[in-house]
Design an enzyme around this catalytic site. Structure first.
Site, PDB file in Angstrom:
ATOM      1  N   LYS A  45       0.839  -1.203   0.000  1.00  0.00           N
ATOM      2  CA  LYS A  45       0.000   0.000   0.000  1.00  0.00           C
ATOM      3  C   LYS A  45       0.875   1.255   0.000  1.00  0.00           C
ATOM      4  O   LYS A  45       0.595   2.210  -0.711  1.00  0.00           O
ATOM      5  CB  LYS A  45      -0.922   0.021   1.225  1.00  0.00           C
ATOM      6  N   ARG A  62      -9.350   0.537   9.136  1.00  0.00           N
ATOM      7  CA  ARG A  62      -8.940  -0.843   9.376  1.00  0.00           C
ATOM      8  C   ARG A  62      -9.989  -1.623  10.152  1.00  0.00           C
ATOM      9  O   ARG A  62      -9.778  -2.793  10.458  1.00  0.00           O
ATOM     10  CB  ARG A  62      -7.666  -0.823  10.207  1.00  0.00           C
ATOM     11  N   ARG A 101      11.794  -7.362   5.139  1.00  0.00           N
ATOM     12  CA  ARG A 101      11.648  -5.956   4.774  1.00  0.00           C
ATOM     13  C   ARG A 101      12.592  -5.033   5.539  1.00  0.00           C
ATOM     14  O   ARG A 101      12.797  -5.186   6.739  1.00  0.00           O
ATOM     15  CB  ARG A 101      10.197  -5.557   5.037  1.00  0.00           C
ATOM     16  N   ARG A 116      11.570  -2.516  10.854  1.00  0.00           N
ATOM     17  CA  ARG A 116      10.527  -2.056  11.777  1.00  0.00           C
ATOM     18  C   ARG A 116      10.372  -3.020  12.947  1.00  0.00           C
ATOM     19  O   ARG A 116      10.429  -4.235  12.764  1.00  0.00           O
ATOM     20  CB  ARG A 116       9.192  -1.941  11.032  1.00  0.00           C
ATOM     21  N   ARG A 167      -0.374  -9.661  13.145  1.00  0.00           N
ATOM     22  CA  ARG A 167      -0.952  -8.623  12.273  1.00  0.00           C
ATOM     23  C   ARG A 167      -1.818  -9.252  11.180  1.00  0.00           C
ATOM     24  O   ARG A 167      -2.855  -8.708  10.821  1.00  0.00           O
ATOM     25  CB  ARG A 167       0.159  -7.772  11.652  1.00  0.00           C
TER      26      ARG A 167
HETATM   27  P1  ADP Z   1       1.233  -2.446   7.974  1.00  0.00           P
HETATM   28  O1  ADP Z   1       0.211  -2.065   6.964  1.00  0.00           O
HETATM   29  O2  ADP Z   1       2.566  -2.763   7.354  1.00  0.00           O
HETATM   30  O3  ADP Z   1       0.792  -3.468   8.969  1.00  0.00           O
HETATM   31  P2  ADP Z   1       1.092   0.217   9.156  1.00  0.00           P
HETATM   32  O4  ADP Z   1       2.308   1.024   9.028  1.00  0.00           O
HETATM   33  O5  ADP Z   1      -0.094   0.587   8.346  1.00  0.00           O
HETATM   34  O6  ADP Z   1       1.551  -1.266   8.925  1.00  0.00           O
HETATM   35  O7  ADP Z   1       0.626   0.172  10.697  1.00  0.00           O
HETATM   36  C1  ADP Z   1       1.477  -0.258  11.724  1.00  0.00           C
HETATM   37  C2  ADP Z   1       0.693  -0.476  13.000  1.00  0.00           C
HETATM   38  O8  ADP Z   1       0.053   0.754  13.405  1.00  0.00           O
HETATM   39  C3  ADP Z   1      -0.467  -1.468  12.891  1.00  0.00           C
HETATM   40  O9  ADP Z   1      -0.047  -2.803  13.044  1.00  0.00           O
HETATM   41  C4  ADP Z   1      -1.365  -0.993  14.023  1.00  0.00           C
HETATM   42  O10 ADP Z   1      -0.885  -1.425  15.282  1.00  0.00           O
HETATM   43  C5  ADP Z   1      -1.226   0.503  13.975  1.00  0.00           C
HETATM   44  N1  ADP Z   1      -2.263   1.094  13.082  1.00  0.00           N
HETATM   45  C6  ADP Z   1      -2.077   1.665  11.869  1.00  0.00           C
HETATM   46  N2  ADP Z   1      -3.235   2.076  11.328  1.00  0.00           N
HETATM   47  C7  ADP Z   1      -4.202   1.742  12.222  1.00  0.00           C
HETATM   48  C8  ADP Z   1      -5.625   1.882  12.257  1.00  0.00           C
HETATM   49  N3  ADP Z   1      -6.301   2.434  11.233  1.00  0.00           N
HETATM   50  N4  ADP Z   1      -6.277   1.422  13.356  1.00  0.00           N
HETATM   51  C9  ADP Z   1      -5.633   0.868  14.391  1.00  0.00           C
HETATM   52  N5  ADP Z   1      -4.304   0.700  14.420  1.00  0.00           N
HETATM   53  C10 ADP Z   1      -3.585   1.123  13.367  1.00  0.00           C
END
Ligand code: ADP
Ligand code: ZN
Length: 223
Positions: free
Chosen positions: A15, A91, A130, A163, A174
């Protein structure tokens, strides 16, 4: 006419890569909830401290604070004028409903919701190797896309990092959370007719081509 997109899909599906391409080529404004959380953590704010506990475990940050944080960002002027590409939000179905409400109050609707789809094995492989550049955000992979010099970005010389939530146990968690809590958001958008499904197993350019072929259509209809 501004374009307002949601990029939807499991962690590691690309994404962020697509958001960066849409920014470079169509001047869309990327908004990543994960990046906003990471900035809050780096700045050691109260929100950051609170979010870390969830992020480190691979869990979602609670809806209340997440929605509030995103609402604040979405109401900023650049977003009003130029639209956005959301990455990582919504999400949960609650967050999707809240997003509709926020946009309704701004007299906006979404242009499209793009679901990037790949099998779990591909996600696991991608996330487990990654590395990202701390300066420019370029993404590398320890098997598929090695930097020329170990630990350094080819583009900007910045140091690379892994990360904290890209550890095997956290990755599994996740993915589990994605299937259980995030995937139902697809049904929410199916009902509104906004959903476009895209195959994310090929390279970034192939994925991008699928996204824009449909988008150019929609953009020319509305402008
Ligand atoms: P990825 O898509 O690679 O899992 P992101 O960078 O989008 O990672 O998000 C990292 C973390 O931040 C998620 O695993 C979650 O804990 C938190 N997070 C991100 N966006 C949201 C959201 N919309 N609602 C709740 N938690 C979120
Ligand atoms: Zn770099």
């Amino acid at each position: 006419m501004s374009t307002r997109l949601v990029l939807f899909g499991p962690p590691g599906v690309g994404k962020g890569t697509q958001a960066a391409l849409l920014q470079q080529r169509l001047r869309l404004n990327p908004i990543s909830s994960g990046d906003i959380f990471r900035k809050e953590i780096e700045a050691e704010t109260d929100l950051g401290r609170m979010a870390t506990r969830y992020i480190e475990r691979g869990e979602l940050v609670p809806n209340g604070v997440t929605i509030e944080m995103m609402a604040k960002r979405l109401r900023q002027d650049d977003v009003r004028q130029h639209g956005f590409v959301l990455d990582g939000f919504p999400r949960t179905v609650k967050q999707a409903e809240a997003l509709d409400e926020i946009l309704l109050k701004m007299d906006f609707g979404l242009t499209k919701v793009i679901s990037i789809e790949v099998p779990d094995e591909v996600v696991l492989h991608r996330l487990a190797g990654r590395m990202g550049c701390t300066k420019c955000g370029e993404i590398y992979h320890r098997e598929d896309k090695l930097p020329k010099r170990e630990g350094l970005c080819d583009k900007c010389n910045g140091p690379l990092f892994v990360r904290a939530d890209d550890q095997p146990d956290t990755i599994m968690e996740r993915l589990r959370v994605f299937h259980e809590t995030t995937e139902p958001v697809i049904d929410y958008y199916l009902k509104s007719g906004l959903l476009q499904r895209v195959n994310g197993t090929m390279g970034p350019e192939e994925t991008y081509a699928q996204i824009v072929s449909d988008l150019i259509h929609v953009m020319s209809e509305v402008s």
